[in-house]
Design a protein around this motif. Structure first.
Motif, mmCIF file in Angstrom:
data_model
loop_
_atom_site.group_PDB
_atom_site.id
_atom_site.type_symbol
_atom_site.label_atom_id
_atom_site.label_comp_id
_atom_site.label_asym_id
_atom_site.label_seq_id
_atom_site.Cartn_x
_atom_site.Cartn_y
_atom_site.Cartn_z
ATOM 1 N N GLU A 1 37.083 48.559 42.933
ATOM 2 C CA GLU A 1 37.783 47.439 43.545
ATOM 3 C C GLU A 1 37.912 46.232 42.633
ATOM 4 N N GLU A 2 36.891 46.020 41.839
ATOM 5 C CA GLU A 2 36.813 44.763 41.128
ATOM 6 C C GLU A 2 35.882 44.959 39.953
ATOM 7 N N LYS A 3 36.139 44.281 38.858
ATOM 8 C CA LYS A 3 35.380 44.505 37.627
ATOM 9 C C LYS A 3 33.868 44.386 37.808
ATOM 10 N N SER A 4 33.438 43.381 38.551
ATOM 11 C CA SER A 4 31.989 43.149 38.652
ATOM 12 C C SER A 4 31.302 44.254 39.447
ATOM 13 N N ARG A 5 32.105 45.052 40.157
ATOM 14 C CA ARG A 5 31.485 46.109 40.969
ATOM 15 C C ARG A 5 31.272 47.405 40.198
ATOM 16 N N ALA A 6 31.785 47.470 38.942
ATOM 17 C CA ALA A 6 31.680 48.715 38.172
ATOM 18 C C ALA A 6 30.228 49.104 37.927
ATOM 19 N N LYS A 7 29.333 48.138 38.017
ATOM 20 C CA LYS A 7 27.925 48.426 37.728
ATOM 21 C C LYS A 7 27.049 48.382 38.969
ATOM 22 N N GLU A 8 27.645 48.283 40.105
ATOM 23 C CA GLU A 8 26.893 48.245 41.356
ATOM 24 C C GLU A 8 26.280 49.621 41.611
ATOM 25 N N SER B 1 30.824 54.280 46.743
ATOM 26 C CA SER B 1 30.817 53.763 45.368
ATOM 27 C C SER B 1 31.797 54.473 44.446
ATOM 28 N N ASN B 2 31.835 55.799 44.508
ATOM 29 C CA ASN B 2 32.646 56.552 43.554
ATOM 30 C C ASN B 2 34.073 56.821 44.021
ATOM 31 N N TRP B 3 34.469 56.231 45.143
ATOM 32 C CA TRP B 3 35.819 56.455 45.645
ATOM 33 C C TRP B 3 36.762 55.407 45.059
ATOM 34 N N THR B 4 38.022 55.805 44.875
ATOM 35 C CA THR B 4 39.038 54.835 44.488
ATOM 36 C C THR B 4 39.960 54.604 45.686
ATOM 37 N N GLU B 5 40.850 53.626 45.546
ATOM 38 C CA GLU B 5 41.778 53.339 46.634
ATOM 39 C C GLU B 5 42.596 54.585 46.967
ATOM 40 N N LEU B 6 42.997 55.301 45.922
ATOM 41 C CA LEU B 6 43.794 56.515 46.142
ATOM 42 C C LEU B 6 42.983 57.569 46.905
ATOM 43 N N ASP B 7 41.721 57.730 46.525
ATOM 44 C CA ASP B 7 40.862 58.698 47.226
ATOM 45 C C ASP B 7 40.782 58.358 48.713
ATOM 46 N N ALA C 1 51.651 52.040 42.210
ATOM 47 C CA ALA C 1 51.312 50.618 42.219
ATOM 48 C C ALA C 1 51.049 50.110 40.817
ATOM 49 N N ARG C 2 51.546 49.000 40.560
ATOM 50 C CA ARG C 2 51.275 48.355 39.286
ATOM 51 C C ARG C 2 50.475 47.080 39.514
ATOM 52 N N ARG C 3 50.066 46.878 40.727
ATOM 53 C CA ARG C 3 49.275 45.687 41.022
ATOM 54 C C ARG C 3 48.013 46.101 41.750
ATOM 55 N N SER C 4 46.893 45.488 41.417
ATOM 56 C CA SER C 4 45.655 45.961 42.013
ATOM 57 C C SER C 4 45.544 45.496 43.454
ATOM 58 N N GLU C 5 44.758 46.293 44.155
ATOM 59 C CA GLU C 5 44.634 46.192 45.596
ATOM 60 C C GLU C 5 44.219 44.820 46.112
ATOM 61 N N ARG C 6 43.339 44.179 45.408
ATOM 62 C CA ARG C 6 42.813 42.920 45.925
ATOM 63 C C ARG C 6 43.660 41.737 45.483
ATOM 64 N N ASP D 1 37.569 33.426 37.216
ATOM 65 C CA ASP D 1 37.568 34.738 36.598
ATOM 66 C C ASP D 1 36.415 35.611 37.080
ATOM 67 N N SER D 2 35.285 34.998 37.392
ATOM 68 C CA SER D 2 34.170 35.829 37.859
ATOM 69 C C SER D 2 33.796 35.501 39.297
ATOM 70 N N SER D 3 34.775 35.185 40.102
ATOM 71 C CA SER D 3 34.440 34.688 41.430
ATOM 72 C C SER D 3 33.744 35.723 42.312
ATOM 73 N N MET D 4 34.137 36.989 42.183
ATOM 74 C CA MET D 4 33.486 38.009 43.015
ATOM 75 C C MET D 4 32.016 38.127 42.652
ATOM 76 N N GLU D 5 31.743 38.123 41.367
ATOM 77 C CA GLU D 5 30.355 38.223 40.944
ATOM 78 C C GLU D 5 29.541 37.059 41.503
ATOM 79 N N GLN D 6 30.126 35.856 41.436
ATOM 80 C CA GLN D 6 29.453 34.675 41.964
ATOM 81 C C GLN D 6 29.113 34.878 43.437
ATOM 82 N N LYS D 7 30.090 35.374 44.202
ATOM 83 C CA LYS D 7 29.870 35.573 45.633
ATOM 84 C C LYS D 7 28.760 36.577 45.871
#
Lengths: 635, 353
Positions: B184-191, B232-238, B326-331, B341-347
């Motif tokens: 979903e979002e860059k900061s979540r790649a390591k969750e 965790s391992n699902w994508t929007e398409l999945d 889609a050429r634009r990300s879901e969120r 730039d890192s607002s999700m991580e902050q939250k």
């Protein structure tokens, strides 16, 4: 990519989990960025953001590696500090990349990323050739038993796409990999920056006749790597939604099972047949490795979480002492004196690290002696669990051969391990050889059938260990002998282990130093356990001044079967009693390390029972103890 | 794709009501096939021991859910009414079949959700017989918390993060399932699947537990709790393909419809919600700004922070195709992520899911 096709093909799409490793400079992030970009898995807005950053930095072209930087801390440092998971998809497969940093201090992360991978890509910088770290990565991949390795020689653009450079690196790595346990290694020359041989064949390297990286990823055959032979089903939970249904939920770790097949359950050893394999999508005729199902059995058998359902004629190893390769993952070094929690399949047991055989220098692959393991260190250890576990060698079965260690205080995951085999000594090997020669192979299992439950059923009462601890002269032996006598008269199966008696024989080689006292208790504890496993109520009388030693005995016995009996008596009374004249000698300095005089006695923290021999008569105390045993369902 | 039909009075919320190329077996509301269905892999071209990627993801998620129920005392599933929650609930039904899943659903309501979401939620929960807990940060809702007065971050922090943390504490939940995905979002790649939070619900990205094989460490201290991410391992398409494969009901807002809209700062907002988005009329727009266009919601959140996207996707197949194209990300249409730039991580550090 034709979107229309993909939409209909998802019902045929498979999954590949792979890991990439290499250092910051090998172009790993660029390669992953390239794979994501060329398979159309990068969004326009993400790409635009990265293009903007590249432009601001004055890069010549868009730096695809920027697509991967996740956390702010990393963006600032410009490095990858943890395992990051990336996803992309093609018409044939969905891919999960465990993107791991390659530096030595991140061995932990690489092991983590590799644990679930079916293929690994090692990146080598064509300019630098096979470096120490490329070998380290190969070693870890071999240790984790990833079946397929792709060595990607990257940055071919910086060596003029020179075939000789490539061939030299291939030859070097092949030579090194002879030492490894990896069966499928392929090599590929790449330029991740320009996309050569990533998803399309490079025109600049006509001499390369192999496939592109994406082709390998899409076509590598991974199903054959799974174990479909040895059926192992660790029970996750018991499903009992109503009175008519009782099933055992879990994931088939390996092998297959069908309705009607005969199974055995461990540790009870009871057998039954599979009545049905239940799923939300309907009942199945059979289930195979990787499927999460619920098994219902023909017979009512007592099974709980942590038990394992297997085929009667295909059993895992059973034991509480085994050797394993261990990777230490915590900032705190290994504590050789404390215990850890071992999580293995769906079971959690107490574990001690009984021996460190060696640690491995991951750069030279040399073995070294070690007293402890620190963060990122790997090596071979012997472990001892408080209860037997059911396992297989990690090589043949990742699911039943892997475990993690959890620190019971911090709750952190401190280590990951891969089981090799039961711990054996030279004696074990020679004596088992003798035994093998005239014993049929299935006898080992049959003898297990006279297990404690069988003894207990015949005796009509449960086994237990009553551990009397207290100062010399406190009355341990007096009370314990009377208790044993009463139990004997009631027709109970009793055994007695007394400090003085074992000191003459079993532990005749031991003195009274702290170490020898511990060893004494360890031996007695193990002996008590043997009697206990044969259904005895074992009455033990030992000063056993150290809490840690008594806790060890407690840990090797099932919960509820160990009774710590603190025999309390004022030390002045003990001195007056002094049945063996020992206090007199100790006070005169003739005996060193005498408990209560010149050596400490650590009082129990939570004893099951406290008896005060200076306040109550021995007969009253015995009566109290018998009531307690009745109350706890032992007799 | 050509040959679109009119958008007027068509029923948009029934997948299968338009030209889906693959016949979907009829299922009842909780999606159970009445015939003895041997899951998708049985019919595919894969060999008998191979599972499709969706089946493999499904099995992994089920395993995780069972571990949580076995190891924790009081788990809860956070239910946001969106598509990820819908998939998560189906997986829970599968994991504990033939029983019901042994934990409640909890919706952290900000009061700003779309009316269609509340309707759907109540009907759905009733149909599947689940227990629903609805919790709100009443104090701040009464104070009139709104992005236009508090700012996006502060509003989220009070209505969602605070609301969530207070509710977890109130019910003494020690594990909470969430539908977040790593893609979903860059900061979540390591969750992690099991994400340990301290007593303030905070996430420390530098102090995460390694997760190996399928061995999850569920041991926590008394003041700690765990967020569990089975997707965790699902994508929007999945997620969309699974919704199609399983015929999972979703909120009709995901399907395109002709809507009277206005565009505020590049974000498409249905007319009927302009007052919720802009209660003070600060932005100012007139009848002339209203455009009627086909649009849908790619992800669902609070009305003031969730824009629609132009789309003609009126059924699941259309949506899947759109996601593939889609050429634009879901969120991207979620205003909340664009603040820094890192607002999700902050939250997340503060305790947000």
């Amino acid at each position: 990519m034709a979107a229309g096709h993909q939409m209909q093909d998802y019902e045929k799409k498979s999954l590949l989990r792979f890991t990439t490793t290499g250092s910051v400079d090998d172009g790993k992030s660029t390669l992953i960025g390239r794979l994501l970009y060329e398979t159309n898995c990068i969004f326009e807005d993400q790409y635009a953001a990265v293009a903007k950053t590249s432009e601001q930095r004055g890069d010549e072209r868009v730096d695809l590696a920027l697509l991967l930087d996740g956390l702010a801390a990393e963006r600032e440092q410009g490095i990858t500090i943890d395992v990051a998971y990336r996803y992309f998809t093609t018409e044939k497969r969905k891919f999960i990349i465990a993107d791991t940093p390659g530096h030595e201090q991140y061995t932990r992360n690489m092991v983590t990323g590799a644990s679930n991978s079916e293929l690994a890509i090692i990146l080598i910088d064509a300019r630098h050739g096979v470096l120490t770290q490329s070998k380290r990565h190969g070693f870890l991949i071999s240790l984790l038993q990833i079946p397929h390795l792709v060595v990607a020689v990257n940055k071919m653009d910086l060596v003029d796409y020179d075939e000789e450079v490539y061939e030299r690196i291939v030859a070097d790595y092949r030579e090194f990999s002879q030492k490894l346990d990896i069966h499928d290694i392929s090599f590929i020359p790449l330029s991740a920056l320009d996309g050569d041989n990533v998803t399309t064949r490079s025109e600049k390297m006509p001499w390369y006749e192999g496939h592109t990286l994406l082709h390998i990823l899409e076509n590598v055959h991974v199903d054959a790597d799974k174990n479909y032979v040895d059926f192992r089903f660790p029970v996750q939970l018991v499903q009992r939604p109503n009175l008519n249904f009782r099933g055992f939920a879990g994931t088939v770790t390996s092998g297959t099972i069908s309705v009607g097949e005969e199974i055995a359950t461990l540790p009870s050893g009871k057998t039954s047949k599979v009545k049905s394999i239940v799923t939300y999508d309907g009942e199945l005729e059979s289930a195979f490795a990787g499927q999460a199902v619920t098994l219902a059995l023909e017979d009512e058998i007592d099974i709980s979480r942590g038990d394992m359902i297997v085929r009667k004629n295909n059993l895992p190893q059973v034991g509480n002492r085994f050797d394993a390769n261990l990777c230490w993952m915590d900032e705190e070094p290994m504590d050789r004196h404390g215990h850890y929690i071992l999580k293995h399949t769906t079971q959690k047991v107490k574990v001690f690290i009984s021996d460190i055989n060696y640690k491995i220098d991951v750069n030279t692959l040399h073995r070294q002696d070690a007293d402890t393991f620190e963060l990122n260190e790997i090596g071979r250890v012997s472990l001892k669990t408080s209860q037997p576990i059911f396992f297989d060698n990690y090589r043949t079965n990742h699911g039943t051969g892997s475990f993690i260690l959890i620190d019971p205080v911090s709750n952190r995951t401190v280590a990951a391990g891969m089981i090799r085999d039961l711990t054996r000594t030279v004696n074990d090997v020679t004596s088992s050889k003798r035994a093998e020669s005239h014993v049929s192979p299935n006898v080992e299992w049959e003898t297990r059938l006279i297990d404690r439950q069988a003894w207990e059923a015949r005796n009509g009462h449960k086994g237990a260990v009553l551990w009397f601890t207290g100062l010399s002269g406190s009355g341990k032996t007096t009370v314990a002998s009377k208790l044993a006598g009463s139990l004997f008269k009631q027709g109970r199966q009793v055994a007695m282990l007394d400090g003085d008696n074992v000191r003459h024989g079993l532990c005749g080689d031991l003195a009274f130093s702290d170490h020898d006292r511990s060893e004494n208790i360890r031996r007695v504890g193990e002996t008590a356990k043997l009697f206990f496993e044969q259904g005895n109520i074992v009455v033990c009388t030992f000063i056993s001044p150290f809490r840690e030693d008594r806790d060890f005995v407690r840990s090797i016995l099932p919960e509820g079967s160990f009774f710590e009996v603190q025999v309390k008596c004022d030390i002045e009374v003990c001195k007056r009693r002094d049945p063996k004249g020992l206090y007199k000698k100790a006070l005169a300095g003739e005996i060193k390390d005498f408990t209560g005089i010149s050596s400490p006695y650590e009082e129990p923290e939570n004893p099951e029972l406290v008896v005060e021999t200076d306040l109550q008569s021995a007969d009253d105390l015995v009566a109290t103890l018998i009531v307690r045993l009745e109350k706890d369902g032992i007799i | 794709m050509t040959g679109k039909q009119g958008y007027g009075n068509k029923s948009f919320n029934r997948p299968g009501s338009c030209r889906c190329p693959i016949a979907i077996p009829r299922r009842d509301f909780d999606g159970r096939v009445k015939v003895n269905g041997r899951s998708a892999d049985g019919e595919s071209g894969l060999n008998s021991y191979t599972m499709t990627h969706l089946k493999q993801l499904e099995q992994e998620s089920i395993h995780v859910m069972r571990e949580v129920v076995a190891e924790f005392k009081n788990p809860v599933m956070l239910y946001s009414v969106g598509k990820d929650s819908a998939v998560m609930v189906r997986l829970a039904q599968k994991a504990f079949h033939p029983g019901k899943f042994p934990f409640p659903l909890m919706h952290i309501d900000t009061g700003y959700k779309f009316p269609e979401m509340y309707d759907f939620r109540d009907k759905f929960v009733k149909e599947i017989g689940a227990r629903l807990i609805v919790e709100k940060n009443e104090e701040w809702i009464a104070k009139g918390a709104h992005p236009s007065t508090l700012g996006n971050d502060k509003c989220c922090q009070q209505l969602k993060t605070r609301g969530l943390l207070d509710s977890l504490a109130k019910h003494k939940f020690d594990a909470a399932f969430g539908g977040a995905r790593r893609d979903e979002e860059k900061s979540r790649a390591k969750e992690r699947f099991f994400s340990v939070r301290d007593e303030f619900g905070q996430w420390d990205p530098k102090n995460q537990r390694p997760e190996l094989w399928n061995l999850y460490n569920a041991d926590i201290g008394d003041s700690e709790s765990v967020r569990i991410f089975p997707l965790s391992n699902w994508t929007e398409l999945d997620v969309w393909q699974y919704i199609k494969m399983e015929n999972i009901p979703i909120v009709p807002l995901y399907y395109s419809q002709m809507r009277r809209t206005i565009e505020l700062n590049g974000i498409i907002i249905p007319c009927e919600h302009t007052e919720t988005v802009d209660p003070t009329g600060k932005l100012g727009f007139t009848e002339d700004d209203i455009k009627e266009l086909p649009c849908r919601f790619r992800s669902l959140g609070c009305i003031p922070c969730t824009g629609a996207v132009k789309s003609e996707a009126t059924c699941i197949d259309d949506i899947i195709e759109e996601v593939l194209d889609a050429r634009r990300s879901e969120r991207e249409n979620r205003i909340i992520d664009l603040t820094s730039d890192s607002s999700m991580e902050q939250k997340k550090r503060e305790g947000y899911f």
